[in-house]
Design a protein around this motif. Sequence first.
Motif, PDB file in Angstrom:
ATOM      1  N   UNK A 142       0.788  -1.150  -0.044  1.00 10.46           N
ATOM      2  CA  UNK A 142      -0.087   0.020  -0.070  1.00 10.46           C
ATOM      3  C   UNK A 142       0.795   1.221   0.051  1.00 10.46           C
ATOM      4  N   UNK A 143       0.630   2.184  -0.833  1.00  8.08           N
ATOM      5  CA  UNK A 143       1.080   3.400  -0.763  1.00  8.08           C
ATOM      6  C   UNK A 143       0.093   4.413  -0.131  1.00  8.08           C
ATOM      7  N   UNK A 144       0.561   5.088   0.773  1.00  9.60           N
ATOM      8  CA  UNK A 144      -0.320   6.105   1.718  1.00  9.60           C
ATOM      9  C   UNK A 144       0.057   7.252   1.429  1.00  9.60           C
ATOM     10  N   UNK A 145      -0.506   8.311   0.922  1.00  5.97           N
ATOM     11  CA  UNK A 145      -0.059   9.814   0.839  1.00  5.97           C
ATOM     12  C   UNK A 145      -0.960  10.596   1.830  1.00  5.97           C
ATOM     13  N   UNK A 146      -0.258  11.099   2.607  1.00  6.75           N
ATOM     14  CA  UNK A 146      -0.504  11.992   3.572  1.00  6.75           C
ATOM     15  C   UNK A 146      -0.381  13.419   3.566  1.00  6.75           C
ATOM     16  N   UNK A 147      -1.232  14.240   3.730  1.00  6.31           N
ATOM     17  CA  UNK A 147      -1.364  15.744   3.648  1.00  6.31           C
ATOM     18  C   UNK A 147      -0.883  15.943   4.988  1.00  6.31           C
ATOM     19  N   UNK A 148      -0.678  17.627   5.234  1.00  5.19           N
ATOM     20  CA  UNK A 148      -0.215  18.150   6.359  1.00  5.19           C
ATOM     21  C   UNK A 148      -1.581  18.591   7.275  1.00  5.19           C
ATOM     22  N   UNK A 149      -2.626  17.705   7.467  1.00  3.45           N
ATOM     23  CA  UNK A 149      -3.560  17.958   8.299  1.00  3.45           C
ATOM     24  C   UNK A 149      -4.386  16.909   8.871  1.00  3.45           C
ATOM     25  N   UNK A 150      -5.675  16.865   9.341  1.00  2.00           N
ATOM     26  CA  UNK A 150      -6.308  15.845   9.762  1.00  2.00           C
ATOM     27  C   UNK A 150      -6.629  14.475   8.836  1.00  2.00           C
ATOM     28  N   UNK A 174      -0.499  -5.592  10.312  1.00  2.00           N
ATOM     29  CA  UNK A 174      -1.001  -6.629   9.463  1.00  2.00           C
ATOM     30  C   UNK A 174      -0.305  -7.570   8.709  1.00  2.00           C
ATOM     31  N   UNK A 175       0.926  -6.950   8.686  1.00  2.00           N
ATOM     32  CA  UNK A 175       2.012  -7.642   7.550  1.00  2.00           C
ATOM     33  C   UNK A 175       2.150  -7.373   6.238  1.00  2.00           C
ATOM     34  N   UNK A 176       1.426  -6.095   5.920  1.00  2.00           N
ATOM     35  CA  UNK A 176       1.559  -5.759   4.660  1.00  2.00           C
ATOM     36  C   UNK A 176       2.690  -4.473   4.564  1.00  2.00           C
ATOM     37  N   UNK A 177       3.093  -4.360   3.229  1.00  2.00           N
ATOM     38  CA  UNK A 177       4.065  -3.251   2.863  1.00  2.00           C
ATOM     39  C   UNK A 177       3.424  -1.940   2.911  1.00  2.00           C
ATOM     40  N   UNK A 178       3.935  -1.014   3.781  1.00  2.00           N
ATOM     41  CA  UNK A 178       3.238   0.205   4.003  1.00  2.00           C
ATOM     42  C   UNK A 178       4.094   1.388   3.624  1.00  2.00           C
ATOM     43  N   UNK A 179       4.074   1.984   2.492  1.00  2.00           N
ATOM     44  CA  UNK A 179       4.752   3.091   2.123  1.00  2.00           C
ATOM     45  C   UNK A 179       4.024   4.452   2.398  1.00  2.00           C
ATOM     46  N   UNK A 180       4.745   5.398   3.179  1.00  2.00           N
ATOM     47  CA  UNK A 180       3.944   6.623   3.497  1.00  2.00           C
ATOM     48  C   UNK A 180       4.793   7.795   2.916  1.00  2.00           C
ATOM     49  N   UNK A 181       4.216   8.342   1.943  1.00  2.00           N
ATOM     50  CA  UNK A 181       4.716   9.633   1.566  1.00  2.00           C
ATOM     51  C   UNK A 181       3.815  10.862   1.837  1.00  2.00           C
ATOM     52  N   UNK A 182       4.508  11.964   2.760  1.00  2.00           N
ATOM     53  CA  UNK A 182       3.803  12.921   3.429  1.00  2.00           C
ATOM     54  C   UNK A 182       4.366  14.148   2.925  1.00  2.00           C
ATOM     55  N   UNK A 183       3.468  15.375   2.938  1.00  2.00           N
ATOM     56  CA  UNK A 183       3.651  16.598   2.554  1.00  2.00           C
ATOM     57  C   UNK A 183       3.963  17.274   3.848  1.00  2.00           C
ATOM     58  N   UNK A 217       8.423   4.856   8.136  1.00  2.00           N
ATOM     59  CA  UNK A 217       9.285   5.978   7.874  1.00  2.00           C
ATOM     60  C   UNK A 217       8.452   6.816   7.015  1.00  2.00           C
ATOM     61  N   UNK A 218       8.810   7.811   6.817  1.00  2.00           N
ATOM     62  CA  UNK A 218       7.930   8.877   6.294  1.00  2.00           C
ATOM     63  C   UNK A 218       8.953   9.350   4.732  1.00  2.00           C
ATOM     64  N   UNK A 219       8.492   9.301   3.757  1.00  2.00           N
ATOM     65  CA  UNK A 219       9.214   9.623   2.487  1.00  2.00           C
ATOM     66  C   UNK A 219       8.880  11.199   2.095  1.00  2.00           C
ATOM     67  N   UNK A 220       9.691  11.962   1.360  1.00  2.00           N
ATOM     68  CA  UNK A 220       9.372  13.144   0.982  1.00  2.00           C
ATOM     69  C   UNK A 220       8.501  13.400  -0.207  1.00  2.00           C
ATOM     70  N   UNK A 221       7.707  14.387  -0.625  1.00  2.00           N
ATOM     71  CA  UNK A 221       7.038  14.198  -1.669  1.00  2.00           C
ATOM     72  C   UNK A 221       7.363  13.886  -2.870  1.00  2.00           C
ATOM     73  N   UNK A 222       8.901  14.206  -3.187  1.00  2.00           N
ATOM     74  CA  UNK A 222       9.601  13.947  -4.487  1.00  2.00           C
ATOM     75  C   UNK A 222      10.109  12.578  -4.592  1.00  2.00           C
ATOM     76  N   UNK A 223       9.829  11.697  -3.564  1.00  2.00           N
ATOM     77  CA  UNK A 223      10.357  10.527  -3.403  1.00  2.00           C
ATOM     78  C   UNK A 223      10.012   9.701  -4.740  1.00  2.00           C
ATOM     79  N   UNK A 224      10.799   8.754  -5.001  1.00  2.00           N
ATOM     80  CA  UNK A 224      10.198   7.766  -5.988  1.00  2.00           C
ATOM     81  C   UNK A 224       9.488   6.855  -5.373  1.00  2.00           C
ATOM     82  N   UNK A 225       8.283   6.331  -6.139  1.00  2.00           N
ATOM     83  CA  UNK A 225       7.290   5.617  -5.612  1.00  2.00           C
ATOM     84  C   UNK A 225       7.841   4.023  -5.970  1.00  2.00           C
ATOM     85  N   UNK A 226       7.584   3.156  -4.834  1.00  2.00           N
ATOM     86  CA  UNK A 226       7.980   1.830  -5.023  1.00  2.00           C
ATOM     87  C   UNK A 226       7.432   1.066  -6.174  1.00  2.00           C
ATOM     88  N   UNK A 227       7.829   0.457  -7.071  1.00  2.00           N
ATOM     89  CA  UNK A 227       7.439  -0.149  -8.414  1.00  2.00           C
ATOM     90  C   UNK A 227       6.380  -1.218  -8.061  1.00  2.00           C
TER      91      UNK A 227
END
Length: 503
Positions: free
Chosen positions: A63-71, A86-95, A118-128
């Motif tokens: 799962x790729x979860x894109x998080x903004x800077x709010x609720x 739950x044992x899933x791969x979860x990548x977070x990209x946050x602004x 971990x939290x990746x920056x908005x310009x990070x490459x997305x996992x293929x």
Amino acid sequence: MANQREKQNNASLPHSVFTADWVRAAESRAAAQTGTTLYGLMTQAGQAAFTLARDLYPQRRHWLILCGHGNNGGDGYVVATLARAAGLQATVIAVPGERPLPPEAEQAQAAWLAAGGEIAAPDSAWPTESDLIIDALLGTGLTSAPRAPYEALIEAVNRHHAPVLALDIPSGLLADTGQTPGSVVRADHTLAFIALKPGLLTGQARDWVGQLHHSALGLSQWLEKQRVTLERLDAQSLPRWLAPRRPCSHKGEHGRLLVVGGDYGFAGAIRMASEAALRSGAGLVRVLTHQEHAGPLLTARPELMVQELTEASLADAEAWADVLVIGPGLGQGEWGKKALSVLRKSDKPALWDADALNLLAITPDKRQNRVLTPHPGEAARLLGCSVKEIESDRLLSARKLTECYGGVVVLKGAGTVIANESGGEAIADVGNAGMASGGMGDILSGIIGGLLAQKLTPFDAACAGCVVHGHAADLIAHQQGTRGLLATDLLPVIAQSVNPELK
């Protein structure tokens, strides 16, 4: 087949609709009164989203979860934490933001980091290998076009092959109007929290929301006690207006309807409107049109009473009728103007559509026992503005129309809005893209006119008529798809919708 939004079963969606501002203002009060906290509501939102995602996409593992800077981003952090557990791969990209996160979102972010995330920056490459995207970028507080880096992330989502679940609302869609001032996430599914917002149901919503879901976050009983000013209507609403008929009822009890229109070249409009009125249950339908149209109309539907429109026949028919429908195929020539000048003096309940509306825009008046059924172009003429202004806030436009012209206004379109001057408002959550074809408005006019003849109030007739109209189209689209759907295809199906006890 119809698309997801058009095929969905709305049985689980609430019928109450609240503005985004109202929900934000009510959250703290609701949490306090129900013994929870704002962070507790956020964790429930994240849990609801996680459960829905697992139910919808059980085979998706990264799962790729894109998080903004709010609720909204806080909800995303909760989803990510649950996915990781739950044992899933979860990548977070946050602004990141210039100000600190709201307290609840900061707590959710801290929980994600404490779990090893971990939290990746908005310009990070997305996992293929990403195979599901969770949109938690921008929530219901957005009032303008998304700016960088949100815009780039939204465009990247729309280019990606993975399905998208939007939290609360697709990022970029305005919660109260359904407008799209900039880039918008095209979601496959949207999970609305606490309450439905208008922008999920009207405006441009259907292009972006996908299949709509709802979670009240444990506040259902609290919400039921709140005053509702805007209602979502669907086929489940029909029984309250359309009870089974009394076995000994007769045609005189179900109303006498006069339909006027059908200038040269527009005989089809008057035929569709008048037959739709019959199909909706009107007891007697009388048509006044050009003499040349009488034979074809009677051949097509002998149950109609058809006469040539003359000064004498119009006076006689107006006195005979309980309810008037004028406009389908009326034209704006002297023939139509003369008919309208007579009927506008009547005090009987009426529906005005098509060229009756265009003529009303030239010579405005205000009355309360009338239903107006404009499409956005006609609404713009009635208010002396642009179609863009009408579509920028459909609810506000409908209110303005009732202020200027009185009665009930049906502002047609995807997510048709019904409003009256006393504050009644509703959105018809029915219908599909197949209805973008000629004659659909004539069918609607006939249905609403037929229901007015059966003694529904103008507002109830408008609400019920819009639902019957859209539901009939949905029944057909479910069988044959949306492309190639004709207005006359609805005529044999209307009876199913106006007899909800058969379902």
